[in-house]
Design an enzyme around this catalytic site. Structure first.
Site, PDB file in Angstrom:
ATOM      1  CD  GLN A  19      15.889   5.153  -2.123  1.00  0.00           C
ATOM      2  OE1 GLN A  19      16.483   4.084  -2.148  1.00  0.00           O
ATOM      3  NE2 GLN A  19      14.592   5.253  -2.354  1.00  0.00           N
ATOM      4  CB  ALA A  25      -0.948  -0.001   1.206  1.00  0.00           C
ATOM      5  N   GLY A  26       2.060   1.184   0.529  1.00  0.00           N
ATOM      6  CA  GLY A  26       2.946   2.344   0.470  1.00  0.00           C
ATOM      7  C   GLY A  26       3.307   2.687  -0.957  1.00  0.00           C
ATOM      8  CG  HIS A  27       5.730   0.057  -3.300  1.00  0.00           C
ATOM      9  ND1 HIS A  27       5.785  -1.066  -2.521  1.00  0.00           N
ATOM     10  CD2 HIS A  27       7.014   0.475  -3.458  1.00  0.00           C
ATOM     11  CE1 HIS A  27       7.044  -1.324  -2.222  1.00  0.00           C
ATOM     12  NE2 HIS A  27       7.808  -0.409  -2.774  1.00  0.00           N
ATOM     13  CB  SER A  76       9.336  -4.994  -0.090  1.00  0.00           C
ATOM     14  OG  SER A  76       8.707  -4.065  -0.950  1.00  0.00           O
TER      15      SER A  76
END
Length: 289
Positions: free
Chosen positions: A153, A35-37, A193
């Site tokens: 990142q 759901a984050g992606h 993930s």
């Protein structure tokens, strides 16, 4: 939704979109989507005429071959999710397609890429810059989307884009990086993930990471930076099965460590924790101000 496997075909699709004056959003991923992606892709769909999602487990950013081998790969499920939320193209190349020859480029943006993850995972951010720069040059997107769970990142990629801007790269001048909020489970665990690799007992204790971070907000109001760091470490290390690798409180812009709460306008706490016997490496972060 179309699945593209070659750089040549990807560039042809982008060229056609540009000919039609379409805006293009790029969401770089390594697959095993959650759901984050999905939140990143949905944001891109809202803001652009076309959305391209890359699904590629990039070998150059892994300094541990076992970590690379264990990284979850769920291509069929990924494509089903992406189609359901409106992605237009999935770029899913082979390693040979992306790296027809070894990538020897060196990227260096201290302190953003030398502290925290940069210190504990040598070469990791160089690999990140190698693949993300390639994707940017393949697609030349108008917007590119990254989750704030990977706070460091984003800082490194932003520094890389700024570097390309000074070199005169037109794609870098046009493109905007879109940081998107962390998506969490109901119990607070940041979606990742890697969460799929957790055994049931490990998954049960993992939310203590965010619990400690969240609790440190109130604690920080009456304590120093060093005391707040130690509070978080002690809270997490007290849980059987969790061990803090590092916790730092940094200037959110430069990622340099701060020593007082007045050292920077925006301050972020960034953590990595080993969870379980394997162990699985989990990252998270929280904003103090």
């Amino acid at each position: 939704m179309e699945i593209i496997n070659s750089v040549k075909e990807l560039k042809a699709k982008v060229s056609a979109l540009r000919s039609d004056n379409k805006t293009v959003g790029l969401v770089p991923t390594m697959g095993a989507l959650h759901a984050g992606h999905a939140s990143l892709v949905s944001q891109s769909v809202k803001e652009n005429d076309a959305t391209i999602v890359s699904v590629f487990v990039n070998p150059t950013q892994f300094n541990d071959k076992n970590d690379l081998a264990a990284y979850p790969r769920t291509m069929d499920a990924d494509c089903a999710l992406l189609e359901s939320i409106g992605a237009d193209y999935v770029f899913a190349p082979t390693v040979e397609e992306v790296y027809p020859e070894p990538d020897t480029r060196i990227f260096s943006y201290p302190p953003t890429d030398t502290v925290m993850e940069g210190a504990f995972r040598p070469g990791h951010f160089n690999g990140v810059c190698q693949i993300v720069s390639k994707l940017f040059m393949f697609v030349e997107p108008d917007h590119s989307y990254f989750g704030e769970k990977d706070f460091q990142q984003i800082a490194v990629i932003s520094a890389m884009v700024a570097d390309y801007q000074t070199q005169g790269a037109e794609w870098a001048k046009r493109m905007k990086i879109r940081p998107c909020p962390i998506i969490r489970e109901e119990d607070g665990l940041a979606l990742s993930s890697r969460n799929t690799l957790l055994a049931a007992n490990e998954r049960a204790i993992a939310p203590n990471i965010y619990k400690a971070l969240k609790g440190s907000i109130d604690y920080s109001r009456t304590h120093t930076i060093d005391e707040t760091k130690q509070y978080v470490i002690n809270q997490i290390d007290a849980v059987d099965g969790l061990e803090v690798q590092y916790y730092d409180i940094v200037n959110a812009g430069t990622l340099a460590s701060v020593t007082t709460w007045d050292d920077a306008e925006h301050i972020q706490g960034c953590i990595t924790v080993f969870c379980g016997a394997t162990p699985i490496r989990l990252i998270d972060n929280i904003n103090y101000k």
